[in-house]
Write a protein that holds these residues in place. Structure first.
Motif, short mmCIF file in Angstrom:
data_model
loop_
_atom_site.label_atom_id
_atom_site.label_comp_id
_atom_site.label_asym_id
_atom_site.label_seq_id
_atom_site.Cartn_x
_atom_site.Cartn_y
_atom_site.Cartn_z
N ASP A 1 17.78 91.45 30.42
CA ASP A 1 16.91 92.38 31.13
C ASP A 1 17.66 93.62 31.63
N VAL A 2 18.80 93.91 31.03
CA VAL A 2 19.60 95.08 31.41
C VAL A 2 19.09 96.31 30.66
N ASP A 3 18.89 97.41 31.39
CA ASP A 3 18.38 98.66 30.80
C ASP A 3 19.49 99.58 30.31
N LEU B 1 29.88 88.41 39.66
CA LEU B 1 30.56 87.50 38.74
C LEU B 1 31.67 86.74 39.44
N GLN B 2 32.42 87.42 40.27
CA GLN B 2 33.51 86.78 41.00
C GLN B 2 32.98 85.72 41.97
N LYS B 3 31.93 86.05 42.68
CA LYS B 3 31.35 85.12 43.67
C LYS B 3 30.84 83.84 43.01
N TYR B 4 30.03 83.97 41.98
CA TYR B 4 29.38 82.80 41.40
C TYR B 4 30.28 82.02 40.44
N SER C 1 20.15 94.48 39.76
CA SER C 1 19.90 93.29 40.57
C SER C 1 20.45 92.08 39.81
N ALA C 2 20.77 91.05 40.55
CA ALA C 2 21.27 89.82 39.96
C ALA C 2 20.77 88.64 40.76
N ASP C 3 20.27 87.64 40.04
CA ASP C 3 19.79 86.41 40.66
C ASP C 3 20.60 85.25 40.08
N TYR C 4 20.91 84.28 40.93
CA TYR C 4 21.73 83.15 40.52
C TYR C 4 20.92 81.86 40.58
N ASP C 5 21.00 81.09 39.51
CA ASP C 5 20.39 79.77 39.45
C ASP C 5 21.53 78.76 39.52
N GLU C 6 21.66 78.10 40.66
CA GLU C 6 22.77 77.17 40.89
C GLU C 6 22.72 75.98 39.94
N GLN C 7 21.53 75.53 39.62
CA GLN C 7 21.38 74.34 38.77
C GLN C 7 21.93 74.58 37.36
N THR C 8 21.67 75.76 36.80
CA THR C 8 22.14 76.06 35.45
C THR C 8 23.41 76.92 35.44
N ARG C 9 23.89 77.30 36.64
CA ARG C 9 25.05 78.18 36.79
C ARG C 9 24.88 79.47 35.98
#
Length: 102
Positions: free
Chosen positions: A52-54, A35-38, A7-15
């Motif tokens: 938090d990667v296993d 990665l490409q999108k953000y 899973s991946a979550d994006y924080d726009e404020q901190t990029r």
């Protein structure tokens, strides 16, 4: 221990993209797409928190290396972050990928 799904979550404020779970063969293309999108097609700098990667096999390292190269070529930076002692930190260290610890 069971692997957690990617899973991946994006924080726009901190990029910052915070990645969790397993980056295996099934998740690799999704990881690349995130990665490409953000990073706006690798043209804008991005922080990727991998703490938090296993599971992070060579496929995940390849995705990061390619993104790093594409961003550098576009004048952007890929800032990898991994907490000391985590799977991601150990993999990045062994692979000599540039990163910083949290």
């Amino acid at each position: 221990m069971l692997d957690r799904p990617f899973s991946a979550d994006y924080d726009e404020q901190t990029r910052t993209v915070r990645v969790s779970g397993t980056i295996d063969e099934l998740a690799g293309p999704r990881f690349r797409d995130v990665l490409q999108k953000y990073s706006q097609d690798f043209a804008e700098s991005l922080v990727v928190d991998l703490s938090d990667v296993d599971f992070m096999p060579s496929l995940a390292v390849g995705v990061l290396a390619t993104a790093h190269k594409n961003m550098r070529n576009a004048g952007a930076e890929l800032d990898l972050l991994a907490e000391h002692g985590t799977v991601a930190q150990r993999v990045l260290h062994v692979c000599a990928m540039p990163y910083r610890t949290a």
